[in-house]
Design a protein around this motif. Structure first.
Motif, PDB file in Angstrom:
ATOM      1  N   VAL B  93       0.833  -1.202   0.000  1.00 27.21           N
ATOM      2  CA  VAL B  93       0.000   0.000   0.000  1.00 27.21           C
ATOM      3  C   VAL B  93       0.867   1.252   0.000  1.00 27.21           C
ATOM      4  O   VAL B  93       0.591   2.223  -0.714  1.00 27.21           O
ATOM      5  N   VAL B  94       1.941   1.221   0.790  1.00 29.68           N
ATOM      6  CA  VAL B  94       2.859   2.358   0.782  1.00 29.68           C
ATOM      7  C   VAL B  94       3.427   2.540  -0.626  1.00 29.68           C
ATOM      8  O   VAL B  94       3.560   3.654  -1.131  1.00 29.68           O
ATOM      9  N   MET B  95       3.723   1.405  -1.256  1.00 23.01           N
ATOM     10  CA  MET B  95       4.260   1.442  -2.616  1.00 23.01           C
ATOM     11  C   MET B  95       3.260   2.092  -3.573  1.00 23.01           C
ATOM     12  O   MET B  95       3.616   2.972  -4.362  1.00 23.01           O
ATOM     13  N   ILE B  96       1.990   1.664  -3.471  1.00 25.17           N
ATOM     14  CA  ILE B  96       0.969   2.230  -4.353  1.00 25.17           C
ATOM     15  C   ILE B  96       0.809   3.719  -4.070  1.00 25.17           C
ATOM     16  O   ILE B  96       0.770   4.546  -4.989  1.00 25.17           O
ATOM     17  N   ALA B  97       0.753   4.070  -2.778  1.00 22.81           N
ATOM     18  CA  ALA B  97       0.537   5.475  -2.420  1.00 22.81           C
ATOM     19  C   ALA B  97       1.716   6.324  -2.874  1.00 22.81           C
ATOM     20  O   ALA B  97       1.537   7.432  -3.386  1.00 22.81           O
ATOM     21  N   SER B  98       2.921   5.808  -2.697  1.00 27.13           N
ATOM     22  CA  SER B  98       4.107   6.562  -3.093  1.00 27.13           C
ATOM     23  C   SER B  98       4.135   6.750  -4.610  1.00 27.13           C
ATOM     24  O   SER B  98       4.453   7.827  -5.117  1.00 27.13           O
ATOM     25  N   ARG B  99       3.757   5.715  -5.315  1.00 22.90           N
ATOM     26  CA  ARG B  99       3.680   5.815  -6.772  1.00 22.90           C
ATOM     27  C   ARG B  99       2.627   6.851  -7.176  1.00 22.90           C
ATOM     28  O   ARG B  99       2.838   7.656  -8.083  1.00 22.90           O
ATOM     29  N   GLY B 100       1.509   6.857  -6.429  1.00 25.99           N
ATOM     30  CA  GLY B 100       0.450   7.804  -6.754  1.00 25.99           C
ATOM     31  C   GLY B 100       0.865   9.242  -6.505  1.00 25.99           C
ATOM     32  O   GLY B 100       0.574  10.126  -7.297  1.00 25.99           O
ATOM     33  N   SER B 101       1.602   9.471  -5.407  1.00 28.07           N
ATOM     34  CA  SER B 101       1.895  10.860  -5.071  1.00 28.07           C
ATOM     35  C   SER B 101       3.194  11.353  -5.704  1.00 28.07           C
ATOM     36  O   SER B 101       3.353  12.555  -5.888  1.00 28.07           O
ATOM     37  N   THR B 102       4.126  10.472  -6.043  1.00 27.63           N
ATOM     38  CA  THR B 102       5.380  10.955  -6.618  1.00 27.63           C
ATOM     39  C   THR B 102       5.475  10.677  -8.106  1.00 27.63           C
ATOM     40  O   THR B 102       6.318  11.246  -8.787  1.00 27.63           O
ATOM     41  N   GLY B 103       4.659   9.759  -8.605  1.00 23.52           N
ATOM     42  CA  GLY B 103       4.690   9.481 -10.028  1.00 23.52           C
ATOM     43  C   GLY B 103       5.807   8.546 -10.445  1.00 23.52           C
ATOM     44  O   GLY B 103       6.017   8.290 -11.618  1.00 23.52           O
ATOM     45  N   THR B 104       6.553   8.002  -9.478  1.00 20.20           N
ATOM     46  CA  THR B 104       7.623   7.076  -9.845  1.00 20.20           C
ATOM     47  C   THR B 104       7.566   5.872  -8.921  1.00 20.20           C
ATOM     48  O   THR B 104       6.981   5.942  -7.838  1.00 20.20           O
ATOM     49  N   ASP B 105       8.184   4.786  -9.332  1.00 21.32           N
ATOM     50  CA  ASP B 105       8.228   3.620  -8.445  1.00 21.32           C
ATOM     51  C   ASP B 105       9.625   3.417  -7.883  1.00 21.32           C
ATOM     52  O   ASP B 105       9.972   2.346  -7.410  1.00 21.32           O
ATOM     53  N   HIS B 106      10.432   4.486  -7.923  1.00 22.66           N
ATOM     54  CA  HIS B 106      11.749   4.399  -7.296  1.00 22.66           C
ATOM     55  C   HIS B 106      11.586   4.456  -5.778  1.00 22.66           C
ATOM     56  O   HIS B 106      10.693   5.157  -5.284  1.00 22.66           O
TER      57      HIS B 106
END
Lengths: 966, 114
Positions: B93-106
């Motif tokens: 979920v953190v991964m999904i949220a981080s991807r959503g808010s930063t636009g990257t999966d780094h």
């Protein structure tokens, strides 16, 4: 016994009052003031009830046994000295309470003020009557903390916040030094009991650690009593409301330091180091404070530095030691408290009625407020040491001690000169206070038109000034017996009675007093204009401010240097941090194993089964494949991960762990579904990224590969070494032998989980519930990136008609599986206590049953038919598990004690009816709730994305229509 | 058997650790899963390898503890399996949220500066 209870009541009374005051509504001014007054008055009444006993030299004790098995007791003791000091605190306190009622404005939260004031009184009394030196430090730090809150009472102003913080940092840091000193004292003496410590003076002074103890102890006392060079917090603390200043800086907070010096004189005093440090610091403070006070333009600033100066005087007396000096110190503690409290109150009245405290603007107030003016003039004269007032007597005694003390050190010879110098400046600043504020031309351009305050605001000042006169004229009749009682309790019962007299004939101290009065008046009268026009501080020295040095240091310690450190050795990147962690673990394990040589490899105990080896060939291939493919082929990696998981599951089954195999299999399913749901939200990645082929990327990968390979090798080595060791008898055997008789179940793993180690399991399910809620709340606010909002490629290409029968047969089967899975879940649950299964496995199974419905159809279809309330499931589960545990209390057993019994149910047979089963029901419910909550929360994101798509389409449509209309 | 088992644990953890040090969130999550298999097997193997001796005892009578596999590591691992599922979910979920808010999966929320 009655006295013991009285002591305890006295100690806890202010805290009870504080508790009461803090619950009053914020506009209950009178109620809070009455409560505080009555609390203090009750304390005083109790105290005077014990006077006869204390006057006879008795030490009253109140003891609460706290942890009897460890011999920990809370001891409170009242002897002559602490009796006198407590009376002073409560007496000034009651006047401050009355004064504050009229000083604070309607908009101030008055009950909070009184609650803090009462709590502070309690803490201060705790310092005074603690019978244990560690408890004393606890109360000591409590006074620091509450004084922080009191000084910062008007927290809207930046000055109040800064002043409060500075006071807290300085005094609490000193408190930590004091704590170390007390711990060392306790080690030296062998007890933390105050009486034992005070009676072991010789042993302490002879101990090699004595200098360290002395320095740390004095750091604590000096910071609290604002001794040079730690004095700077006190002027900053003047941002507090004036009643707070009148209380904290006359009778309580700052006096705690000198209290400690006097109290510990028998234990630590009497050495040359003590004399040099304590008297040296005291004299330096006396003179610095008096000189700076003369140059302050702010009324309260003048009083603050004057307080510092007088504290220096008391400290110097404590350093000189001996019966006369200790008695003079105690006497000056009382006198200073009385006249300084009245002066602070008078300054508060002037500020309150005229709107300013700046002495350059105040003038000729005698005409406008004659009563207050007269009172303030008398109090200021006492501060200057004018005869017939109390300040004169103790200052005279100080001069006498300065002259009489003979110990041959360099400081000793200089004492009379230094004392006279201090006296000169204290006359000068007192005169400045009187002349500028009350005499001269009528004031112009004041913020308010000054007039006399309300009667009740002046009453405390009147009483205090009356005391100044009474004690000053009739010392032997008023305070004489109490002073002697206090001195005797410090120095021992055989101390000779000291007769405090007004007239000793014309002797050296009197001549010194006269010189001080004459020269001090002359200095002020000559330089009055230059002082008023000059900067805030002595000429040349006003640029050097301890406060500035402190600010400089604090800025670097708490802001600049940490940032520099974090820039040099810190990183915000995750990869270096993880690498560091892995390397740290690797080297820690390597270092531990290198020396112990415990890594001995035995021969294999069981021959290799070809099937097992083959299985792991596949498993290893899966693991490496997953690692290889995780970047560009996420789906493949996920499938390979599942493969590795299945082999792990088979391994559990192979080596006699059916419970683990079942749970692993079920969790494997849920994890895979979970990750599949997550894949949808990740960006597309193509293999042709040029940067990945470059040398730096290759170097990074190779380095990590080496780290990973070495770590894997290490773990494999440790695992092999342990597996080939012979089994030693361990706690597992006990569980096996007792699972049935004690836990009433034959599946030992389950019995351990729900009975023997149920508390651990209770913790685990709580964690599970917390994680579920966290996932849920994180996703509630989640917005996908714009590129993920678009419908997936497959759904865009396929027309909705073709999509309708997509995977039709499997979805029908999945729907039909629903009741079957519920049955399996129940089966796992009920057999759990005796056979592989249990709450965890059953819970995950039921979660899978729900999940399959979502996969088979779609979110809207399922939620129109079944309502799963995961949060209720979790709540129910936690309540059941906790309730079962607490049920044991009813029967007088500890939390989570289980009870086991088999019940014969017709047709089914013997059913285990252990309370552990109820606990397992809780575990089951929490697992169902948390798992479903997490999966549904993630699955709902697709729904939200669809909604966003619709919204966007609508907006576009609207925009298009608007465009057409225009 | 011990050879195979320790090799399995070693390679699972090596793959996991390698992935843990990678820059993409999905790699890290797969790595954590592999690492949790390895750790679970490691703890489980502390009870030694005993085929065909599950710790399910008869009702009543004397229990010969040496005839059964050690139940304690099994109980520890059982809860570990469920908890590692929970942490995987949280990380996902953190991964999904981080991807959503930063636009990257780094993992750092921004691409590596070149």
């Amino acid at each position: 016994m009655a006295e013991q209870n009285l002591v305890l009541i006295l100690v806890f009374l202010p805290f009870l009052g504080a508790l009461g005051a803090s619950t009053l509504p914020s506009d209950a001014r009178n109620a809070a003031a009455w409560l505080a007054t009555l609390t203090m008055a009750a304390g005083l009444a109790i105290l005077f009830g014990t006077y006869d006993n204390v006057a006879q030299g008795e030490v009253l004790r109140g003891t609460i046994s706290w942890v009897p098995s460890l011999g920990l007791e809370l001891t409170f003791r009242i002897d002559g000295f602490s009796w006198f000091f407590t009376a002073l605190v409560l007496g000034i306190g009651i006047l401050v309470v009355i004064y504050a009622r009229y000083y604070l404005s309607k908009s101030d939260p008055v009950p909070r003020f009184y609650a803090l004031l009462l709590a502070f009184t309690g803490a201060m009394m705790g310092v005074l009557v603690s019978g244990n030196i560690l408890m004393l430090v606890v109360y000591w730090e409590l006074t620091s903390v509450i004084s922080f809150l009191l000084i910062g009472y008007w927290y809207q102003s930046a000055g109040a916040r800064d002043g409060a913080r500075t006071a807290l940092v300085v005094t609490a840091a000193g408190g930590l030094c004091l704590l170390v000193a007390m711990l060392m004292l306790g080690k030296i003496v062998g007890s933390y009991d105050l009486d034992r410590v005070l009676s072991s003076g010789d042993a302490i002074r002879a101990h090699p650690l004595y200098p360290a103890v002395l320095v740390l102890f004095l750091l604590g006392a000096f910071t609290k009593s604002a001794q040079f060079p730690f004095h700077f917090w006190l002027p900053g603390a003047m941002a507090a409301p004036t009643p707070v200043s009148a209380f904290l800086h006359s009778a309580t907070m700052v006096k705690a330091g000198v209290f400690l010096l006097v109290r510990f004189t028998p234990a630590l005093g009497g050495t040359e180091a003590w004399f040099l440090i304590v008297t040296g610091a005291g004299m330096a403070t006396l003179i610095v404070g008096a000189v700076v006070a003369l140059f302050r333009h702010d009324l309260k600033g003048l009083l603050a530095y004057s307080t510092i100066s007088h504290l220096g005087l008391i400290t110097a007396l404590a350093g000189i030691g001996g019966p006369g000096a200790i008695l003079a110190a105690i006497f000056h503690i009382a006198n200073h408290a009385v006249f300084k409290a009245s002066l602070f109150m008078a300054a508060g009245i002037i500020d309150h009625e005229s709107g300013t405290r700046d002495m350059r603007r105040l003038s000729g107030l005698m005409r406008l407020m004659p009563f207050t003016g007269t009172l303030a003039i008398v109090a200021a004269a006492a501060m200057a040491g004018v005869p017939l007032l109390n300040g004169f007597l103790s200052k005279e005694m100080f001069f006498a001690e300065a002259v009489d003390s003979q110990n041959g050190t360099w400081l000793n010879g200089a004492l009379p000169w230094l004392a006279t110098a201090g006296g000169i400046f204290s006359v000068a600043y007192s005169l400045r206070f009187i002349l500028t504020v009350f005499f001269g031309p009528a004031p112009v351009d004041l913020p308010k038109e000054p007039h006399e305050p309300v009667r009740w605001m002046r009453l405390p000042v009147e009483l205090l000034v009356f005391l100044c006169l009474l004690v000053g004229i009739l010392p032997a009749l008023t305070l004489g017996p109490i002073m002697n009682m206090a001195a005797r309790s410090v120095l021992g019962a055989d101390t000779a009675y000291y007769d405090i007299a007004l007239w000793h004939g014309i002797n050296q101290p009197l001549i010194m007093s006269m010189i001080a009065l004459a020269v001090g008046s002359a200095i002020y009268l000559i330089f009055a204009r230059q002082i008023a026009e000059g900067p805030e501080g002595p000429p040349l020295f006003y640029r050097i401010r301890a406060q500035k040095i402190y600010d400089w240091l604090m800025f670097r310690l708490s802001w600049k240097w940490p940032r520099v450190m974090s820039r040099i050795i810190g990183t915000e990147k995750l990869q270096p941090q993880l690498r560091l962690l892995v390397l740290l673990a690797f080297f820690a394990a390597a270092a531990a194993l290198w020396h112990s040589r415990s890594l001995e490899f035995g021969p294999e105990t069981t021959p290799v089964a070809p099937g097992f080896a083959l299985m792991w060939v596949v498993g290893i291939a899966c693991a490496i494949g997953a690692a290889w493919q995780a970047k560009y082929h996420r789906f493949a990696a996920l499938v390979l991960l599942g493969g590795a998981g299945l082999i792990t599951c088979l391994t559990f089954a192979w080596f006699s762990a059916p419970d683990l195999a079942v749970t692993q299999l079920l969790v494997e399913i849920v994890t895979t579904v979970l990750l599949l749901l997550g894949l949808r939200w990740l960006p597309k990645r193509r293999e042709e990224i040029a940067e990945d082929k470059l040398l730096p990327a290759q170097i990074r990968r190779s380095r990590d590969l080496v780290i990973a390979a070495l770590s894997g090798l290490g773990i494999a080595g440790i695992a092999y070494a342990i597996m080939t060791r012979p089994v030693i008898s361990n706690v597992g055997n006990w569980f096996l032998a007792n699972a049935y008789y004690e836990g009433g179940g034959t599946n030992v793993v389950n019995v351990i989980l729900v009975d023997f180690r149920a508390f651990d399991t209770f913790g685990e399910i709580t964690v599970l519930a917390i994680v579920g809620l966290t996932v849920y709340s994180l996703l509630r606010r989640f917005r996908p990136t714009s590129e993920s909002i678009a419908a997936p490629e497959q759904q865009q290409v396929t027309s909705s008609a073709a999509f309708k029968d997509y995977l039709y047969v499997p979805s029908v089967i999945m729907l039909w599986m629903f009741p079957v899975l519920i049955m399996i879940s129940a089966y796992f649950f009920f057999r759990g206590h005796d056979l592989p299964g249990g709450g965890f496995a059953a819970g995950v199974t039921l979660a899978i049953a729900f999940l399959l419905q979502y996969i088979a159809t779609n979110v809207r279809w399922v939620e129109a038919r079944i309502t799963v309330l995961p949060i209720r499931w979790m709540g129910f589960g936690l309540l059941v598990a906790g309730g079962t545990g607490m049920g044991a209390w009813i029967f007088g057993y500890p939390f989570l004690t289980a009870y086991a019994q088999y019940i014969n149910v017709p047709l089914i047979g013997d059913v285990p009816a252990a309370t552990a089963l109820a606990f397992d029901l809780g575990v089951f419910a929490v697992v169902v709730g948390a798992t479903v909550l997490m999966l549904i929360a993630i699955a709902h994101q697709s729904l939200r994305a669809a909604r966003l798509r619709e919204q966007e389409a609508e907006e576009k449509e609207e925009a298009r229509q608007a465009g057409e209309a225009a | 058997m011990e050879y195979v088992m320790s090799a399995a644990i070693g390679i699972l953890s090596a793959s996991g650790i390698w992935l843990l040090l990678r820059p993409r969130t999905f790699q890290v999550i797969i790595g954590l899963c592999l690492l949790s298999y390895a750790v679970n097997l490691f703890i489980f193997s502390m009870g030694r390898l005993r085929p065909g001796a599950p710790p399910v005892i008869p009702k009543g009578g004397f229990v010969d503890a040496t005839a059964y596999a050690d139940p304690l590591p099994q109980a520890l691992v059982l809860t570990a399996i469920v908890i590692s599922f929970a942490t995987t979910a949280l990380f996902l979920v953190v991964m999904i949220a981080s991807r959503g808010s930063t636009g990257t999966d780094h993992v750092d929320g921004q691409e590596r500066e070149q």
